[in-house]
Scaffold this motif. Structure first.
Motif, PDB file in Angstrom:
ATOM      1  N   ILE A 143       0.805  -1.250  -0.034  1.00  0.00           N
ATOM      2  CA  ILE A 143       0.106  -0.104   0.090  1.00  0.00           C
ATOM      3  C   ILE A 143       1.118   1.183  -0.007  1.00  0.00           C
ATOM      4  CG2 ILE A 143      -1.640   1.305   1.682  1.00  0.00           C
ATOM      5  CD1 ILE A 143      -2.919  -1.272   2.323  1.00  0.00           C
ATOM      6  N   LEU A 144       0.728   2.310  -0.970  1.00  0.00           N
ATOM      7  CA  LEU A 144       1.306   3.453  -0.985  1.00  0.00           C
ATOM      8  C   LEU A 144       0.476   4.541  -0.065  1.00  0.00           C
ATOM      9  CD1 LEU A 144       3.369   5.349  -2.390  1.00  0.00           C
ATOM     10  CD2 LEU A 144       1.675   5.663  -3.767  1.00  0.00           C
ATOM     11  N   VAL A 145       1.585   5.189   0.761  1.00  0.00           N
ATOM     12  CA  VAL A 145       0.780   6.196   1.565  1.00  0.00           C
ATOM     13  C   VAL A 145       1.439   7.498   1.470  1.00  0.00           C
ATOM     14  CG1 VAL A 145       0.191   4.423   3.584  1.00  0.00           C
ATOM     15  CG2 VAL A 145       2.564   5.833   3.572  1.00  0.00           C
ATOM     16  N   ASP A 146       1.017   8.490   1.583  1.00  0.00           N
ATOM     17  CA  ASP A 146       1.644   9.861   1.545  1.00  0.00           C
ATOM     18  C   ASP A 146       2.103  10.276   2.775  1.00  0.00           C
ATOM     19  OD1 ASP A 146       2.028  12.520   1.315  1.00  0.00           O
ATOM     20  OD2 ASP A 146       0.360  12.821  -0.313  1.00  0.00           O
ATOM     21  N   SER A 147       3.364  10.542   3.062  1.00  0.00           N
ATOM     22  CA  SER A 147       3.957  10.928   4.230  1.00  0.00           C
ATOM     23  C   SER A 147       3.244  12.080   4.892  1.00  0.00           C
ATOM     24  CB  SER A 147       5.470  10.953   4.117  1.00  0.00           C
ATOM     25  OG  SER A 147       5.999   9.714   4.066  1.00  0.00           O
ATOM     26  N   ARG A 148       2.782  13.008   3.841  1.00  0.00           N
ATOM     27  CA  ARG A 148       2.247  14.130   4.344  1.00  0.00           C
ATOM     28  C   ARG A 148       1.199  14.092   5.214  1.00  0.00           C
ATOM     29  NH1 ARG A 148       1.481  17.258  -1.401  1.00  0.00           N
ATOM     30  NH2 ARG A 148       0.873  14.932  -1.753  1.00  0.00           N
ATOM     31  N   LYS A 161      10.389  21.808  10.875  1.00  0.00           N
ATOM     32  CA  LYS A 161      10.621  20.874  12.209  1.00  0.00           C
ATOM     33  C   LYS A 161       9.395  20.341  12.350  1.00  0.00           C
ATOM     34  CE  LYS A 161      12.150  22.476  16.976  1.00  0.00           C
ATOM     35  NZ  LYS A 161      11.212  21.192  17.451  1.00  0.00           N
ATOM     36  N   VAL A 162       9.876  18.941  12.727  1.00  0.00           N
ATOM     37  CA  VAL A 162       8.653  18.062  13.115  1.00  0.00           C
ATOM     38  C   VAL A 162       8.142  18.147  14.325  1.00  0.00           C
ATOM     39  CG1 VAL A 162       8.251  15.732  13.118  1.00  0.00           C
ATOM     40  CG2 VAL A 162       9.777  16.421  11.269  1.00  0.00           C
ATOM     41  N   ASN A 163       6.741  18.111  14.439  1.00  0.00           N
ATOM     42  CA  ASN A 163       5.894  18.001  15.605  1.00  0.00           C
ATOM     43  C   ASN A 163       5.918  16.697  15.867  1.00  0.00           C
ATOM     44  OD1 ASN A 163       4.102  17.513  17.742  1.00  0.00           O
ATOM     45  ND2 ASN A 163       2.649  19.256  16.887  1.00  0.00           N
ATOM     46  N   LEU A 164       6.907  15.885  16.902  1.00  0.00           N
ATOM     47  CA  LEU A 164       7.296  14.579  17.205  1.00  0.00           C
ATOM     48  C   LEU A 164       5.981  14.160  17.773  1.00  0.00           C
ATOM     49  CD1 LEU A 164      10.903  14.511  18.229  1.00  0.00           C
ATOM     50  CD2 LEU A 164       9.962  13.704  16.264  1.00  0.00           C
ATOM     51  N   LYS A 165       5.237  14.693  18.785  1.00  0.00           N
ATOM     52  CA  LYS A 165       4.313  13.908  19.484  1.00  0.00           C
ATOM     53  C   LYS A 165       3.069  13.750  18.328  1.00  0.00           C
ATOM     54  CE  LYS A 165       1.611  14.457  23.623  1.00  0.00           C
ATOM     55  NZ  LYS A 165       1.046  15.765  24.215  1.00  0.00           N
ATOM     56  N   ALA A 166       2.501  14.945  17.741  1.00  0.00           N
ATOM     57  CA  ALA A 166       1.445  14.672  16.568  1.00  0.00           C
ATOM     58  C   ALA A 166       1.860  13.535  15.583  1.00  0.00           C
ATOM     59  CB  ALA A 166       1.151  15.967  15.986  1.00  0.00           C
ATOM     60  N   THR A 167       3.135  13.512  15.103  1.00  0.00           N
ATOM     61  CA  THR A 167       3.400  12.725  13.816  1.00  0.00           C
ATOM     62  C   THR A 167       3.496  11.253  14.620  1.00  0.00           C
ATOM     63  OG1 THR A 167       4.927  14.554  13.191  1.00  0.00           O
ATOM     64  CG2 THR A 167       5.571  12.211  12.495  1.00  0.00           C
ATOM     65  N   TYR A 168       4.056  10.991  15.512  1.00  0.00           N
ATOM     66  CA  TYR A 168       3.857   9.562  16.294  1.00  0.00           C
ATOM     67  C   TYR A 168       2.644   9.324  16.459  1.00  0.00           C
ATOM     68  CZ  TYR A 168       9.125   9.812  17.047  1.00  0.00           C
ATOM     69  OH  TYR A 168      10.343   9.918  16.847  1.00  0.00           O
ATOM     70  N   ALA A 169       1.724   9.789  16.821  1.00  0.00           N
ATOM     71  CA  ALA A 169       0.196   9.459  17.206  1.00  0.00           C
ATOM     72  C   ALA A 169      -0.358   9.372  15.700  1.00  0.00           C
ATOM     73  CB  ALA A 169      -0.285  10.658  17.731  1.00  0.00           C
ATOM     74  N   PHE A 170      -0.091   9.998  14.842  1.00  0.00           N
ATOM     75  CA  PHE A 170      -0.777   9.849  13.443  1.00  0.00           C
ATOM     76  C   PHE A 170      -0.321   8.531  12.703  1.00  0.00           C
ATOM     77  CE2 PHE A 170      -1.125  14.586  12.625  1.00  0.00           C
ATOM     78  CZ  PHE A 170      -2.322  14.802  13.148  1.00  0.00           C
ATOM     79  N   PRO A 184       6.741   8.020   0.528  1.00  0.00           N
ATOM     80  CA  PRO A 184       7.873   9.205   0.158  1.00  0.00           C
ATOM     81  C   PRO A 184       8.632   9.599   1.374  1.00  0.00           C
ATOM     82  CG  PRO A 184       5.493   9.948   0.105  1.00  0.00           C
ATOM     83  CD  PRO A 184       5.387   8.443   0.526  1.00  0.00           C
ATOM     84  N   GLY A 185      10.081   9.693   1.083  1.00  0.00           N
ATOM     85  CA  GLY A 185      10.593  10.582   2.133  1.00  0.00           C
ATOM     86  C   GLY A 185      10.503  11.896   2.094  1.00  0.00           C
ATOM     87  N   GLY A 202      16.632  15.035   3.651  1.00  0.00           N
ATOM     88  CA  GLY A 202      15.704  14.563   4.863  1.00  0.00           C
ATOM     89  C   GLY A 202      15.045  13.515   4.615  1.00  0.00           C
ATOM     90  N   SER A 203      15.045  12.604   3.631  1.00  0.00           N
ATOM     91  CA  SER A 203      14.409  11.242   3.575  1.00  0.00           C
ATOM     92  C   SER A 203      14.835  10.404   4.677  1.00  0.00           C
ATOM     93  CB  SER A 203      14.603  10.691   2.269  1.00  0.00           C
ATOM     94  OG  SER A 203      14.023  11.546   1.265  1.00  0.00           O
ATOM     95  N   ASP A 204      16.223  10.568   4.900  1.00  0.00           N
ATOM     96  CA  ASP A 204      16.740   9.630   6.137  1.00  0.00           C
ATOM     97  C   ASP A 204      16.081   9.881   7.251  1.00  0.00           C
ATOM     98  OD1 ASP A 204      18.834   8.700   4.336  1.00  0.00           O
ATOM     99  OD2 ASP A 204      20.284   9.873   5.305  1.00  0.00           O
ATOM    100  N   TYR A 205      15.616  10.873   7.653  1.00  0.00           N
ATOM    101  CA  TYR A 205      14.860  11.511   8.732  1.00  0.00           C
ATOM    102  C   TYR A 205      13.492  10.746   8.647  1.00  0.00           C
ATOM    103  CZ  TYR A 205      13.519  14.706  12.768  1.00  0.00           C
ATOM    104  OH  TYR A 205      12.978  15.385  13.674  1.00  0.00           O
ATOM    105  N   THR A 206      12.745  10.899   7.572  1.00  0.00           N
ATOM    106  CA  THR A 206      11.408  10.294   7.435  1.00  0.00           C
ATOM    107  C   THR A 206      11.505   9.022   7.906  1.00  0.00           C
ATOM    108  OG1 THR A 206      11.117  11.928   5.559  1.00  0.00           O
ATOM    109  CG2 THR A 206       9.787   9.878   5.817  1.00  0.00           C
ATOM    110  N   ALA A 207      12.587   8.358   7.441  1.00  0.00           N
ATOM    111  CA  ALA A 207      12.631   6.766   7.751  1.00  0.00           C
ATOM    112  C   ALA A 207      12.603   6.487   9.213  1.00  0.00           C
ATOM    113  CB  ALA A 207      13.479   6.161   6.930  1.00  0.00           C
ATOM    114  N   SER A 208      13.556   7.436   9.767  1.00  0.00           N
ATOM    115  CA  SER A 208      13.801   7.171  11.296  1.00  0.00           C
ATOM    116  C   SER A 208      12.385   7.663  12.009  1.00  0.00           C
ATOM    117  CB  SER A 208      15.000   7.887  11.520  1.00  0.00           C
ATOM    118  OG  SER A 208      14.756   9.066  12.587  1.00  0.00           O
TER     119      SER A 208
END
Ligand code: ASP
Ligand code: MG
Length: 468
Positions: A143-148, A161-170, A184-185, A202-208
């Protein structure tokens, strides 16, 4: 859960994507998430695309059609002819959208950071769509997802700058359940719904972020080199890939110029103790570099040597600084207000001078800002005019084994001294994990080779360096 990230060269064309597919097929992990970069060079081309459109250069249309052909060619080679219609239609639609956006830039003469991010995001949107379809046709349903939809950031569009709390919850709550996900990264979205990007590389960061949110057992980052090297192989031919590093060592080496890893990538992994391995798509049999909380003990105190060129060294000095509080603060504030990043700081203990190192390209701007800040003091003769030295380099030696280990700095400095290499400034981080010296660029490569020979050539079983 295994998270794998493939960089631009790993998705550069149909051949590379086939290689990626064979790597994935070898894995027998029941749950995987694959993050991809844009096809190699595409992000740079998208930047020239909006630059051309914004400067009324109609050749942006040619560039656009070049980009379209590049993506279509990959599809033609990867997807059976009878089944190309759907994906080709989707890619065409994406290109028409991009064309409209560029026409808007062309006509309106307006190019905001938000628009730049929107254009840059097309690279990963396209590559992930193609990789997902290629997987499908090679026995890897996904399944393809959109990281946005999952990564939420602030409105600093190009370096968000990433909002880590919201991102992890999503990610935890909303990612579809599937054995294989493709994402996509690089791309993300601000809270008010605008497309943002995470900074170049920044794609490395997306993956992490995905790995941390999903508590992956391992993150694999696949590029075109055999991992992190003892030093830049273009500067020292004897360089070789390091087998194991701690998170801290890897972070220091990444910040100090090892291009294989986007520095912010490590932080999300540390708390969850998720190991990271750097592998070569074009040499998968090579072990690569394993980065973890507890690397196997190593006989080596120094794990890597990094070198950043194109540095300007700025110094303020003068008797008027002695015992006066706030001088350093004013100096740093002056450069910070210009958004200039400082790599290196030292102050002589007599307080008669403070030296900073920053990117050469920003040297003049920084000197001007500092000169303005201290104009009064310079005029009264309390301070000397700001001195700027270029071209300089920063050479750093990094290793956990240097902590509490006397003599390493001494060995490094006397080696350089014996070879007549002048050290302009020295800094050791309080963690003792890194010692950096500032040198003339003319001497820097020689210094890297000397240090490499001194600290690494004594290792008996070293792997051979191969650089793709
Ligand atoms: N495509 C983006 C870049 O070239 C992000 C990445 O490749 O990591 O910077
Ligand atoms: Mg990269």
């Amino acid at each position: 859960m295994l998270v794998l990230k493939f960089g631009g060269t790993s998705v550069a064309n149909a051949g590379a994507i086939r290689q990626l597919i064979s790597i994935l097929r070898e894995k027998n992990n029941p749950k995987m998430l694959v993050v991809v970069s844009a096809m190699s060079k595409v992000t740079d081309l998208l930047i020239s695309l909006y630059q051309k459109a914004a400067t009324h250069d109609v050749t942006y249309l040619e560039l656009l059609s070049q980009l379209e052909s590049k993506h279509m060619e990959a599809i033609e080679e990867l997807v059976p002819m009878s089944q190309q219609i759907d994906i080709k239609g989707r890619i065409k639609m994406i290109f028409r959208e991009l064309e409209d956006l560029c026409r808007g830039i062309y006509l309106l003469d307006e190019l905001s950071d938000s628009t730049k991010a929107r254009v840059m995001a097309y690279g990963e949107r396209l590559s992930s769509a193609i990789v997902s379809v290629a997987f499908q046709h090679h026995g890897l349903p996904n399944i393809l997802v959109d990281s946005r939809d999952f990564i939420q950031t602030d409105n600093n569009y190009l370096n968000a700058k990433v909002n880590l709390k919201a991102t992890y919850a999503f990610m935890r709550d909303n990612l579809p359940q599937a054995d294989l996900l493709v994402a996509p990264g690089f791309i993300a979205r601000s809270a008010d719904g605008k497309t943002t990007v995470l900074g170049r590389g920044g794609s490395d960061y997306t993956a992490s972020l995905y790995a941390a949110a999903l508590n992956a057992e391992l993150l694999e980052i696949w590029s075109d080199v055999d991992g992190m090297y003892t030093t830049d192989p273009r500067k020292a031919a004897a360089a070789y890939s390091i087998e194991e590093l701690s998170y801290e060592e890897a972070m220091e080496l990444a910040y100090f110029g090892a291009k294989v890893l986007y520095p912010p990538t490590i932080a999300p992994l540390v708390a969850a103790k998720i190991p990271l391995v750097l592998k070569n798509t074009f040499n998968p049999a090579h072990k690569g570099t394993l980065i973890s909380a507890n690397p196997a003990p190593s006989a080596q105190n120094v794990k890597g040597i990094s070198c950043i060129d194109h540095i300007a060294v700025l110094t303020i000095s003068g008797s008027g600084m002695v015992g006066v509080p706030g001088v350093a603060m004013r100096m740093f504030k002056a450069v910070a207000l210009e958004c200039i990043n400082v790599y290196f700081i030292t102050q002589s203990s007599s307080e008669q001078s403070i030296t900073i190192g920053l990117a050469e390209a920003e040297g003049e701007k920084a000197a001007q800002a500092i000169t303005e800040e201290f104009a009064g003091d310079i005029e009264q003769g309390l301070l000397n005019p700001v001195s700027v030295e270029t071209p300089m380099s920063i050479v750093a030696i990094v290793g956990n084994g240097m902590v509490q280990q006397p003599g390493i700095a001494g060995k490094a400095f006397s080696l350089l001294g014996d070879h007549n290499i002048n050290i302009r400034a020295i800094a050791q981080g309080a963690t003792e994990r890194i010692i950096s010296v500032v040198l003339n660029t003319n001497d820097a490569h020689r210094a890297v080779n000397l240090l490499h020979d001194r600290f690494f050539l004594t290792v008996p079983e070293k792997s051979t360096a191969t650089l793709a």
